[in-house]
Design an enzyme around this catalytic site. Sequence first.
Site, PDB file in Angstrom:
ATOM      1  N   ASN A 102       0.842  -1.188   0.000  1.00 37.27           N
ATOM      2  CA  ASN A 102       0.000   0.000   0.000  1.00 37.27           C
ATOM      3  C   ASN A 102       0.881   1.243   0.000  1.00 37.27           C
ATOM      4  O   ASN A 102       0.931   1.988  -0.977  1.00 37.27           O
ATOM      5  CB  ASN A 102      -0.928  -0.011   1.211  1.00 37.27           C
ATOM      6  CG  ASN A 102      -1.777   1.244   1.297  1.00 37.27           C
ATOM      7  OD1 ASN A 102      -1.892   1.985   0.330  1.00 37.27           O
ATOM      8  ND2 ASN A 102      -2.373   1.496   2.445  1.00 37.27           N
ATOM      9  N   GLU A 448       3.906   8.068  -8.258  1.00 34.85           N
ATOM     10  CA  GLU A 448       3.453   7.961  -6.874  1.00 34.85           C
ATOM     11  C   GLU A 448       4.663   7.685  -5.994  1.00 34.85           C
ATOM     12  O   GLU A 448       5.388   6.709  -6.202  1.00 34.85           O
ATOM     13  CB  GLU A 448       2.403   6.864  -6.691  1.00 34.85           C
ATOM     14  CG  GLU A 448       1.928   6.764  -5.258  1.00 34.85           C
ATOM     15  CD  GLU A 448       0.675   5.929  -5.067  1.00 34.85           C
ATOM     16  OE1 GLU A 448       0.443   5.472  -3.930  1.00 34.85           O
ATOM     17  OE2 GLU A 448      -0.063   5.726  -6.048  1.00 34.85           O
ATOM     18  N   HIS A 450       4.474   7.439  -2.467  1.00 33.78           N
ATOM     19  CA  HIS A 450       3.828   7.294  -1.165  1.00 33.78           C
ATOM     20  C   HIS A 450       4.815   6.869  -0.080  1.00 33.78           C
ATOM     21  O   HIS A 450       4.719   7.281   1.077  1.00 33.78           O
ATOM     22  CB  HIS A 450       2.693   6.268  -1.277  1.00 33.78           C
ATOM     23  CG  HIS A 450       1.607   6.481  -0.281  1.00 33.78           C
ATOM     24  ND1 HIS A 450       0.331   6.009  -0.446  1.00 33.78           N
ATOM     25  CD2 HIS A 450       1.594   7.121   0.906  1.00 33.78           C
ATOM     26  CE1 HIS A 450      -0.415   6.344   0.588  1.00 33.78           C
ATOM     27  NE2 HIS A 450       0.336   7.018   1.425  1.00 33.78           N
ATOM     28  N   GLU A 491      -0.672  10.702  -4.669  1.00 34.71           N
ATOM     29  CA  GLU A 491      -0.058  10.524  -3.352  1.00 34.71           C
ATOM     30  C   GLU A 491       1.462  10.714  -3.378  1.00 34.71           C
ATOM     31  O   GLU A 491       2.226   9.838  -2.982  1.00 34.71           O
ATOM     32  CB  GLU A 491      -0.438   9.148  -2.792  1.00 34.71           C
ATOM     33  CG  GLU A 491      -1.926   9.064  -2.495  1.00 34.71           C
ATOM     34  CD  GLU A 491      -2.367   7.696  -2.012  1.00 34.71           C
ATOM     35  OE1 GLU A 491      -1.722   6.693  -2.390  1.00 34.71           O
ATOM     36  OE2 GLU A 491      -3.350   7.614  -1.267  1.00 34.71           O
ATOM     37  N   GLU A 556     -11.159  10.110  -5.436  1.00 28.60           N
ATOM     38  CA  GLU A 556     -11.470   8.793  -4.874  1.00 28.60           C
ATOM     39  C   GLU A 556     -12.527   8.983  -3.800  1.00 28.60           C
ATOM     40  O   GLU A 556     -12.418   9.888  -2.972  1.00 28.60           O
ATOM     41  CB  GLU A 556     -10.230   8.128  -4.255  1.00 28.60           C
ATOM     42  CG  GLU A 556      -9.136   7.769  -5.241  1.00 28.60           C
ATOM     43  CD  GLU A 556      -7.906   7.169  -4.572  1.00 28.60           C
ATOM     44  OE1 GLU A 556      -8.025   6.740  -3.397  1.00 28.60           O
ATOM     45  OE2 GLU A 556      -6.843   7.123  -5.209  1.00 28.60           O
ATOM     46  N   TYR A 557     -13.545   8.121  -3.803  1.00 29.31           N
ATOM     47  CA  TYR A 557     -14.537   8.136  -2.736  1.00 29.31           C
ATOM     48  C   TYR A 557     -15.273   6.800  -2.741  1.00 29.31           C
ATOM     49  O   TYR A 557     -15.117   5.988  -3.647  1.00 29.31           O
ATOM     50  CB  TYR A 557     -15.495   9.321  -2.866  1.00 29.31           C
ATOM     51  CG  TYR A 557     -16.642   9.180  -3.838  1.00 29.31           C
ATOM     52  CD1 TYR A 557     -17.958   9.263  -3.388  1.00 29.31           C
ATOM     53  CD2 TYR A 557     -16.432   8.985  -5.200  1.00 29.31           C
ATOM     54  CE1 TYR A 557     -19.027   9.163  -4.273  1.00 29.31           C
ATOM     55  CE2 TYR A 557     -17.487   8.891  -6.081  1.00 29.31           C
ATOM     56  CZ  TYR A 557     -18.785   8.971  -5.615  1.00 29.31           C
ATOM     57  OH  TYR A 557     -19.838   8.866  -6.495  1.00 29.31           O
TER      58      TYR A 557
END
Length: 721
Positions: A102, A448, A450, A491, A556-557
């Site tokens: 993740n 990304e 992250h 991110e 995003e949701y």
Amino acid sequence: METHFGFRRSPDWEDPSVLQVNREAPHVLWGAFHNAEAARTSRRMTGPLALDLDGTWAFRLVPSPAVAEPFWEEEFNDRDWSGIRVPGSWEMQGFGEPAYTNTFYPWRNDADEHHMIRPHILEPDRDVRPDPPRIPSDNPTGCYRRTFRMPEAWRDMDVFLAFDGVETAFRCWVNGTPAGYAQDSKLPSEFQITSLVRAGDNRLAVQVFRYAASSYLEDQDYWHLCGIHRSVRVFARPKRRIVDYRILAEPEGFIRSEADGLHAGGRLWMDVTVNRFPGYADYRIRAEVYGPDDRWLCSAEADIAASAQYRQDRVPTANTARLALRLEEVTLWTPETPVLYRVVLTLLSPDGSGIDWEGCRAGFHRIRIEAGILTLNERRLLVQGVNRHEHDSRTGRTLSREDMEAEIRCMKRMGINSVRTSHYPDDPAWYDLCDAAGLLLVAECNLETHGVLGELTHDPSWSGAFLDRLVRMAVLYKNHPCIYAWSLGNESGVGPNHAAMAGWIREYDPSRICQYEAGDPGRSVSDIRGCMYATQDHILRMLADASDDRPIILVEYLYQIRNSGGGLHRFLDLADRFPRFQGGLYLGFQGQVSGAGPAGRHLVPGLRRRFRRGDPGSPGSALHDPQWPGPVQPGMEARGIRSAACVLPPPFPGARVRQPVGPGRTSRPVSGDEPQPGPGFLPLRCIVRDSRKRRRRRGRRIPDPGHRGRGEPARVVRCAI
């Protein structure tokens, strides 16, 4: 490329300033058409000037580049090597292990190796951190070999080697001679190999690195898989050729007809660039336009500019021709009416004969932000979208055209009108299919970070790598009408490097919006507010903020994880009440789980092993998340409103499916003889209905710490209502 040349202190793949060696400059996807008729009617790279290299290659996986044999040499004996399918990830074919992460990078984060650093030497028990651009010395490396036969007819042409996608970084040789190096695993790379090939048999060798300095820019939340995961080809082009073109198709005035949709006058502006050769300004460009019914509509010719001026908005730049055509009436491109026109471009020699051809589809539409509202063709756009990963339960990152068509059919049946290519550019075929189907795209670049949060966007030494990923994506896909927004990644914090990306894309393509979410960027970076997982209350606060009237579209949701995903109607109600709130994109469309065969046996054992909980220092320890006792948060790989192995059953009479939306939200009953959603995914209408019947829900809510604002629980429904 073979050595450090006496100056470099690290190999190319460990140097963040080395983005490529010998790769072709960014340009649109070439078609390699052999005449005007092929450019008008054929799919790109399907004629006599292209050679498909997909199939079985010789393969060997070694622990690191340092122990690889000189397999690129022509006389190297690979008889004891294994065979591997290209395109395809090597983990999905029994070589090595995949890794799902993740936030962490997909390597050991507890190791005392040179790619990790301890910020607190006085407290040795505290965390170690990644140390960009250093990468693990244990770097699995895939070695590929195959032979191809070059046609004799290509002898007087330039020959190119093209890879549509290789993960993570790679270098290649032709007949034992270095051809090039490239990174950015989700964009095509091309190398001119004219001087390296010969008529008859040729030997191609490719070395793919699992880790590279570019890995720090590709820390997406997904399965990390490696290898040549998209198609490979060799093709030929004329020595004097079209190298790039930009087509802008815009409406002029709008005529609405209830009988046959939205119409307008239309203008086409085209800039067509040729390669530089002696006498290029003596050549001309011809453009021909064909309608949706394949009927010829108009044509124009223009000279090629010999030199550039200070500005390009008034005159074309050097070795470029500018053409403008006007059509009296066109049907506009929308999600409901994805009408496409065909443009054929011809390079004309001084005697008027055609020597090179390119073809492209165009759709007339206009994207604007007016009074804080995003509009498509002067109508408010309501985004009912999803985030989509490229994933198949059997083949991993590799998808066939038929797989993509099946996904789009599911999306259209569910009323989805927009897709965010999360979090990287997709297979080139995806954009063509979305043009034809009417799916609006947020085209996201492969960025990304992250695992190090916003560290790299504030580091000037990474600015070139940040910008390169956006530039190449935008130049490649700029002519697709389905794209309404360019995304600067996901991110990765927000800082000067993102500001540079935003400034470049707005100057290069003012016809689309620029968006980004991480770090709550201001107007200088993003044209919209896309706050992830904003609650209804937070959306209301954003709407009430008088200092910021940008459109609000949630990137995003409604996180579709386990039994979440309810409460959609609350967001739809807000979109009805407040014009500036214009919907959002679900996370996600499809789960990333392995397929299951008879008796529930997983087809890909490697994907299953990564969910075993391990001790620190085990192969899974790099995947450990402090919030969870296991390698990854439970269920993260299974999120989505459609399963990874969706099978459509016969239609269910009376089902209701949300339809594509333009100016407002609508739904209509679907007759029983139309294809319907089936087991494996939830129609959006189904989620709306279920979230309003909470007392009747039988599913147990699973606590989800850290995911507040990501929707209410929703009962899993295995068929349409």
